[in-house]
Design a protein around this motif. Structure first.
Motif, PDB file in Angstrom:
ATOM      1  N   UNK A 289      30.860  64.421  -4.168  1.00  9.31           N
ATOM      2  CA  UNK A 289      32.226  64.087  -4.572  1.00  9.31           C
ATOM      3  C   UNK A 289      32.810  63.204  -3.477  1.00  9.31           C
ATOM      4  N   UNK A 290      33.225  61.970  -3.781  1.00 11.26           N
ATOM      5  CA  UNK A 290      33.733  61.058  -2.734  1.00 11.26           C
ATOM      6  C   UNK A 290      34.860  61.692  -1.929  1.00 11.26           C
ATOM      7  N   UNK A 291      34.715  61.631  -0.589  1.00  9.82           N
ATOM      8  CA  UNK A 291      35.697  62.130   0.379  1.00  9.82           C
ATOM      9  C   UNK A 291      35.827  63.659   0.381  1.00  9.82           C
ATOM     10  N   UNK A 292      35.170  64.327  -0.533  1.00  9.58           N
ATOM     11  CA  UNK A 292      35.201  65.798  -0.576  1.00  9.58           C
ATOM     12  C   UNK A 292      33.776  66.311  -0.783  1.00  9.58           C
ATOM     13  N   UNK A 293      32.896  66.060   0.174  1.00  9.88           N
ATOM     14  CA  UNK A 293      31.484  66.389  -0.052  1.00  9.88           C
ATOM     15  C   UNK A 293      31.237  67.865  -0.302  1.00  9.88           C
ATOM     16  N   UNK A 294      32.017  68.735   0.307  1.00  6.28           N
ATOM     17  CA  UNK A 294      31.752  70.159   0.138  1.00  6.28           C
ATOM     18  C   UNK A 294      32.145  70.649  -1.258  1.00  6.28           C
ATOM     19  N   UNK A 295      32.991  69.891  -1.953  1.00  3.81           N
ATOM     20  CA  UNK A 295      33.297  70.247  -3.339  1.00  3.81           C
ATOM     21  C   UNK A 295      32.068  70.118  -4.230  1.00  3.81           C
ATOM     22  N   UNK A 296      31.100  69.364  -3.769  1.00  2.52           N
ATOM     23  CA  UNK A 296      29.854  69.196  -4.504  1.00  2.52           C
ATOM     24  C   UNK A 296      29.136  70.531  -4.674  1.00  2.52           C
TER      25      UNK A 296
END
Length: 305
Positions: A187-194
């Motif tokens: 997820x762009x700018x929110x990698x941990x949301x992946x």
């Protein structure tokens, strides 16, 4: 497929001979790896160590003292040591790779004493010139993204880098929304949301996911300046990675999902050549080269202490 260089052929022979011994497989299985998983994992480490070999060999000079950060199971460090390189391997055995020191120790036991590289079971942030001396060359291959205290690691590595010495590191650039260990988009700018969107994939290797620091080129630039290091990035690294799909079956098998589709599409559209010109900040993986730079001012906190 291009011709294999003599040193690459030597390393292939060395790694196959070492890893084929029953005691190495037995240690891997004691660490909780099944027979098939152990075979695949050891082949992967040998394959990636070959990438590190290509990175470091052009930089080697007689009399150098060398440090491999994140030496894993010690395969490349052991090969360079038996080739006459004064090399030290550093491997703390991070959470997702806790089996490495034990397998590495088994590999060292297979080698004559004179071929055994020195092994430091510490993190890079614990490097200390008073205890460990200085190194003319410090390198790592796909390691920096696994270091929790990246700022501390840069301080430690800079402290033991000899005047005129060089650091070279290959690692992902998470400014590009792709995670290579799992082969999934971020997820762009929110990698941990992946982790939520791809939770079934992530939970297969939770230790590795949790330790990722999502390093970027811009963050590395800041850390370099903080430690008074000049930094440059190699161009064409992404293009080389794309070409590797056609040259390296093991790599193609591991990265054949999303990255494989991107590669085949770029090749079909004739875009692979354009990747050579892509700025490092927009490409992944990245290769960075660092040296001491006295022209960079000391941070204010350091000057006032």
């Amino acid at each position: 497929m291009p011709d294999v260089s003599p040193v690459a052929a030597e390393f292939k022979t060395f790694s196959e001979a070492v890893l084929a011994t029953p005691d190495i497989a037995a240690v891997a299985q004691r660490c909780g790896l099944g027979p098939e998983e152990a075979t695949q994992l050891l082949a992967t480490y040998a394959n990636e160590a070959g990438v590190g070999l290509e990175l470091v060999v052009p930089l080697l000079r007689p009399g150098m003292r060398v440090l491999e950060v994140g030496c894993g199971i010690g395969l490349l460090a052991s090969f360079l040591r038996q080739s006459g390189v004064d090399i030290t391997g550093l491997e703390p055995g991070a959470s997702g790779f806790g089996f490495m020191p034990e397998i590495g120790a088994a590999i060292l036991r297979r080698l004559p004493d004179t071929y055994r590289a020195e092994w430091l079971g510490i993190g890079a942030e614990q490097l200390d010139p008073a205890r460990h001396g200085q190194f003319d060359l410090i390198y790592s291959t796909n390691v920096l993204e696994h270091i929790p205290d990246l700022a501390g690691a840069f301080r430690g590595m800079a402290s033991v880098l000899a005047p005129g010495g060089t650091m070279v590191h290959l690692c992902p650039n998470y400014a590009v929304p792709y995670e290579p260990h799992f082969g999934i988009p971020l997820v762009p700018f929110l990698p941990r949301a992946t982790a939520y969107l791809y939770r079934e994939t992530v939970k297969k290797l939770p230790g590795i996911w949790e330790e990722l620091n999502f390093i970027t080129a811009s963050r590395v630039k800041r850390l370099a300046r903080t430690n008074r290091l000049s930094i440059s990035f190699d161009r064409g690294v992404l293009a080389a990675a794309m070409r590797r799909f056609d040259q390296d079956p093991l790599f193609r098998e591991r990265q054949g999902g999303l990255a494989g589709k991107v590669q085949s599409t770029a090749r079909a559209l004739g875009l692979l050549g354009l990747l050579e010109k892509l700025p490092a900040g927009l490409a992944s993986p990245m290769i960075m080269r660092l040296q001491h730079d006295s022209k960079i001012a000391e941070p204010k906190a350091a000057r006032s202490s």
